[in-house]
Design a protein around this motif. Sequence first.
Motif, PDB file in Angstrom:
ATOM      1  N   ARG A 156       1.356  16.674  -4.644  1.00 18.70           N
ATOM      2  CA  ARG A 156       0.900  17.171  -3.350  1.00 18.70           C
ATOM      3  C   ARG A 156       0.382  18.602  -3.451  1.00 18.70           C
ATOM      4  NH1 ARG A 156       3.122  21.602  -2.695  1.00 18.70           N
ATOM      5  NH2 ARG A 156       5.262  22.013  -2.093  1.00 18.70           N
ATOM      6  N   ASP A 209      -2.528  18.714   1.411  1.00 18.29           N
ATOM      7  CA  ASP A 209      -1.827  17.454   1.652  1.00 18.29           C
ATOM      8  C   ASP A 209      -0.682  17.659   2.637  1.00 18.29           C
ATOM      9  OD1 ASP A 209      -3.380  15.931  -0.149  1.00 18.29           O
ATOM     10  OD2 ASP A 209      -2.125  16.545  -1.837  1.00 18.29           O
ATOM     11  N   ASP A 211      -1.797  18.008   6.170  1.00 19.52           N
ATOM     12  CA  ASP A 211      -2.162  16.708   6.737  1.00 19.52           C
ATOM     13  C   ASP A 211      -0.920  15.905   7.122  1.00 19.52           C
ATOM     14  OD1 ASP A 211      -4.816  17.284   6.408  1.00 19.52           O
ATOM     15  OD2 ASP A 211      -5.099  16.007   4.642  1.00 19.52           O
ATOM     16  N   LEU A 212       0.088  15.907   6.244  1.00 21.95           N
ATOM     17  CA  LEU A 212       1.311  15.153   6.525  1.00 21.95           C
ATOM     18  C   LEU A 212       2.037  15.718   7.740  1.00 21.95           C
ATOM     19  CD1 LEU A 212       2.740  14.560   2.922  1.00 21.95           C
ATOM     20  CD2 LEU A 212       1.221  13.098   4.267  1.00 21.95           C
ATOM     21  N   LEU A 263       0.314  14.631  10.868  1.00 24.65           N
ATOM     22  CA  LEU A 263       0.544  13.230  11.213  1.00 24.65           C
ATOM     23  C   LEU A 263       1.938  13.018  11.796  1.00 24.65           C
ATOM     24  CD1 LEU A 263      -1.257  11.589   8.183  1.00 24.65           C
ATOM     25  CD2 LEU A 263      -1.865  11.297  10.595  1.00 24.65           C
ATOM     26  N   GLU A 311      -0.172   5.891   4.777  1.00 25.70           N
ATOM     27  CA  GLU A 311      -1.437   5.773   4.059  1.00 25.70           C
ATOM     28  C   GLU A 311      -1.811   7.111   3.418  1.00 25.70           C
ATOM     29  OE1 GLU A 311      -5.010   4.857   6.402  1.00 25.70           O
ATOM     30  OE2 GLU A 311      -5.376   3.240   4.965  1.00 25.70           O
ATOM     31  N   ARG A 312      -1.567   8.197   4.154  1.00 30.26           N
ATOM     32  CA  ARG A 312      -1.890   9.535   3.624  1.00 30.26           C
ATOM     33  C   ARG A 312      -0.949   9.920   2.490  1.00 30.26           C
ATOM     34  NH1 ARG A 312      -3.406  13.080   1.358  1.00 30.26           N
ATOM     35  NH2 ARG A 312      -4.422  15.032   2.003  1.00 30.26           N
ATOM     36  N   ALA A 332      -2.093   8.129  -0.536  1.00 32.06           N
ATOM     37  CA  ALA A 332      -3.370   8.650  -1.037  1.00 32.06           C
ATOM     38  C   ALA A 332      -3.171   9.787  -2.032  1.00 32.06           C
ATOM     39  CB  ALA A 332      -4.233   9.124   0.128  1.00 32.06           C
TER      40      ALA A 332
END
Length: 231
Positions: free
Chosen positions: A113, A117, A120-121, A124, A147-148, A151
């Motif tokens: 990560r 990242d 983004d997490l 979410l 999904e993230r 990724a």
Amino acid sequence: MTRAESLAEQIEDSIRTQGLAPGALVGKMDELRSQSGYARSTVSEAVRLLRDRGIIEIRPGRNGGLFVAESDPIVHVRHTLLRLREPAARVADAVVVRDALELQVNLDAAEHRTDDDLRDLDALVSRMGRHVDDFTSFMRANWALHERIAAISTNELLKAVYLATCAQVADVAAAELDDDAGERDEYIGSRLRIHEDLVASIGSQDPDAVYAAVLAHRDGGTTSSYLPPAG
């Protein structure tokens, strides 16, 4: 079968019947909506299904549209798994596979990560928190979070199999919980806290914290393969 799934099958059958090669134009969103008579949301969902199955790719711009995707063995694996939807035995199998992969997916995320990242997490998880009163939106945010996380992994096969099995499990869980509002509210409250801890463990890059968070995510399961090694 939903309208979107039915439309997706019709489009896929049309591609096969016409013998369209990779890179060939399938059509544009407005054309599909006009031809099918379905609402924009239904067409968009059908296109998403086809994209996830590796059947089509979406190209933006004036000359863009929906095109037959290039063949990809990893996408083919995911496509095959996504088609195994209905029988309960297959869903139970998907749970076993998902649980077996969950730890490695999250350990990979913790190892690789970046700060972007993590942002983004966190976003979410916050999105999940904003939708605690809207079950459908909460579950969509939940799926987007997993999904993230996946990724971040550098293992493409792991991602493909994990995401496909998660999709199978999520569909059944959503249908069952939708029948019981009380159980649904309890589920949302507990899962929000668990996902906050999961993201925190990825940020910490501490394998022991990831082990603990994954166990909690599996509702307190104690499968020995998920326990950290002694010492």
